[in-house]
Design a protein around this motif. Structure first.
Motif, short mmCIF file in Angstrom:
data_model
loop_
_atom_site.label_atom_id
_atom_site.label_comp_id
_atom_site.label_asym_id
_atom_site.label_seq_id
_atom_site.Cartn_x
_atom_site.Cartn_y
_atom_site.Cartn_z
N GLN A 20 0.81 -1.21 0.00
CA GLN A 20 0.00 0.00 0.00
C GLN A 20 0.85 1.27 0.00
O GLN A 20 0.37 2.33 -0.39
N GLU A 21 2.09 1.20 0.43
CA GLU A 21 2.96 2.37 0.42
C GLU A 21 3.25 2.85 -1.01
O GLU A 21 3.62 3.99 -1.22
N LYS A 22 3.08 1.96 -1.98
CA LYS A 22 3.42 2.29 -3.36
C LYS A 22 2.27 2.90 -4.14
O LYS A 22 2.48 3.41 -5.24
N TRP A 23 1.03 2.84 -3.60
CA TRP A 23 -0.09 3.33 -4.42
C TRP A 23 -1.13 4.13 -3.64
O TRP A 23 -2.11 4.59 -4.22
N THR A 24 -0.95 4.34 -2.34
CA THR A 24 -1.92 5.10 -1.57
C THR A 24 -1.24 6.28 -0.88
O THR A 24 -0.09 6.17 -0.44
N LEU A 25 -1.97 7.38 -0.78
CA LEU A 25 -1.43 8.54 -0.07
C LEU A 25 -1.44 8.35 1.43
O LEU A 25 -0.56 8.82 2.14
N VAL A 26 -2.44 7.65 1.93
CA VAL A 26 -2.59 7.53 3.38
C VAL A 26 -1.48 6.66 3.99
O VAL A 26 -1.19 6.78 5.18
N HIS A 27 -0.84 5.81 3.20
CA HIS A 27 0.20 4.92 3.72
C HIS A 27 1.59 5.25 3.17
O HIS A 27 2.52 4.46 3.35
N ASP A 28 1.77 6.39 2.52
CA ASP A 28 3.08 6.68 1.88
C ASP A 28 4.01 7.47 2.79
O ASP A 28 5.10 7.85 2.37
N HIS A 29 3.57 7.76 4.01
CA HIS A 29 4.39 8.49 5.00
C HIS A 29 4.78 9.88 4.49
O HIS A 29 5.82 10.41 4.88
N GLY A 30 3.96 10.45 3.63
CA GLY A 30 4.21 11.82 3.16
C GLY A 30 5.26 11.95 2.09
O GLY A 30 5.64 13.07 1.72
N HIS A 31 5.75 10.86 1.54
CA HIS A 31 6.83 10.94 0.55
C HIS A 31 6.38 11.55 -0.77
O HIS A 31 7.19 12.10 -1.51
N ARG A 32 5.08 11.47 -1.09
CA ARG A 32 4.60 11.97 -2.38
C ARG A 32 4.16 13.44 -2.31
O ARG A 32 3.85 14.02 -3.33
N TYR A 33 4.07 14.00 -1.11
CA TYR A 33 3.61 15.38 -0.95
C TYR A 33 2.24 15.60 -1.58
O TYR A 33 1.96 16.62 -2.19
N GLY A 34 1.38 14.60 -1.49
CA GLY A 34 0.02 14.73 -2.00
C GLY A 34 -0.12 14.51 -3.49
O GLY A 34 -1.22 14.65 -4.02
N ALA A 35 0.94 14.17 -4.19
CA ALA A 35 0.89 13.99 -5.64
C ALA A 35 0.81 12.50 -5.97
O ALA A 35 1.67 11.73 -5.55
N MET A 36 -0.22 12.12 -6.70
CA MET A 36 -0.36 10.73 -7.12
C MET A 36 0.44 10.48 -8.40
O MET A 36 0.88 11.41 -9.08
N THR A 37 0.61 9.21 -8.73
CA THR A 37 1.37 8.84 -9.94
C THR A 37 0.73 9.44 -11.19
O THR A 37 1.43 9.86 -12.11
N THR A 38 -0.60 9.50 -11.23
CA THR A 38 -1.27 10.06 -12.40
C THR A 38 -0.93 11.54 -12.57
O THR A 38 -0.80 12.02 -13.69
N ASN A 39 -0.77 12.27 -11.46
CA ASN A 39 -0.39 13.68 -11.55
C ASN A 39 0.99 13.83 -12.17
O ASN A 39 1.23 14.71 -12.99
N LEU A 40 1.92 12.97 -11.77
CA LEU A 40 3.29 13.04 -12.28
C LEU A 40 3.33 12.71 -13.77
O LEU A 40 4.04 13.36 -14.54
N SER A 41 2.58 11.69 -14.18
CA SER A 41 2.58 11.32 -15.60
C SER A 41 2.00 12.44 -16.45
O SER A 41 2.47 12.68 -17.58
#
Length: 279
Positions: A20-41
């Motif tokens: 879940q750390e690889k695809w959810t914001l709630v379990h990523d420990h803040g590493h994505r800064y609220g940005a999902m993979t779709t936003n980056l692509s």
């Protein structure tokens, strides 16, 4: 997850097995800064838009000059904001100010001054179903809030701001330093070096023979090409740099073969659809 389980149990079981750390914001420990993979692509697609269906050499040049112009433009804009005295990037500060307005309606209670632990009660909202009328736990030592927004976005949530406002703390101290314009400037600080002329290219030390993949060999007959042809198709002809940045290759409509639109927005198609509906 309950909705997914009701609609498709197989998909639910698959997602439970994925980290879940690889695809959810709630379990990523803040590493994505609220940005999902779709936003980056979508960001990458925005930078490279226009490079599709070009010859390989033209595609490489287009990508190089487009990214260079992207860096140069944002470097200069960020430097102007720094000279004006702006500290935080617009995205972070707009979110901060919006949360400040929400914080004015919150009720703060201190649970422990030593542990710097607080509870924040929010008022019910008639405009937003399910919004408000909640109690959140804010810990300044652990830098957490039970709403999860502070940890996910690294921007103080309204509950944290309410605590800071009542006890005379500077809420911007809890904003992640990567939102500072100084950090943004460092992101675009590297300068691209001009490409060398082809006569200055070093001679290859070894030449490798590239063999085609037998499984990908096409059947006999010339396939229909949809590649956009341009000046790069002329052998030994260089295209000016400014042309790649300002006047990229123009797409043609697949229906009427005119420039300036595609088949989805073709006037001919729209007229045909309208007349068809009238009948």
């Amino acid at each position: 997850m309950d909705c997914i389980k009701n609609v498709n149990p197989a998909a639910y079981n698959y997602l439970k097995e994925v980290n879940q750390e690889k695809w959810t914001l709630v379990h990523d420990h803040g590493h994505r800064y609220g940005a999902m993979t779709t936003n980056l692509s979508e960001c990458f697609n925005g930078v490279l838009k226009g490079a599709r269906s070009l010859p390989i050499t033209a595609m490489v040049k287009f990508t190089f000059y487009k990214v260079n112009s992207y860096f140069d433009e944002r470097r200069n804009k960020t430097l102007e904001k720094l000279e004006e005295g702006q500290v935080w990037c617009k995205y972070a500060y707009d979110n901060f100010e919006e949360n400040q307005e929400k914080a004015k309606l919150h009720i703060v209670r201190r649970m422990s001054a030593q542990q710097r632990l607080y509870t924040v009660e929010t008022q019910s909202s008639l405009l937003n179903t399910g919004g408000g009328d909640h109690t959140h736990r804010v810990s300044l030592i652990d830098m957490t809030c039970t709403c999860g927004k502070w940890e996910a976005n690294k921007i103080p949530c309204s509950h944290l701001i309410a605590v800071c406002a009542k006890h005379n703390h500077d809420a911007t101290e809890y904003m992640d330093h990567f939102y500072r314009l100084e950090e943004r400037y460092h992101s675009y600080e590297p300068i691209f070096q001009p490409l060398k002329d082809r006569l200055e290219w070093p001679e290859p030390t070894e030449r490798r023979t590239v063999m085609p993949n037998q499984r990908l060999i096409r059947e006999k007959g010339r396939p229909k090409s949809t590649r956009i042809r341009n000046e790069m198709d002329d052998e030994d002809r260089e295209l000016p740099t400014s042309l790649w940045i300002e006047n990229g290759p123009k797409l043609k409509c697949g229906l009427c073969r005119q420039e300036g639109h595609n088949h989805r927005t073709c006037p001919t198609r729209n007229v045909a659809s309208t007349s068809h509906g009238a009948m």
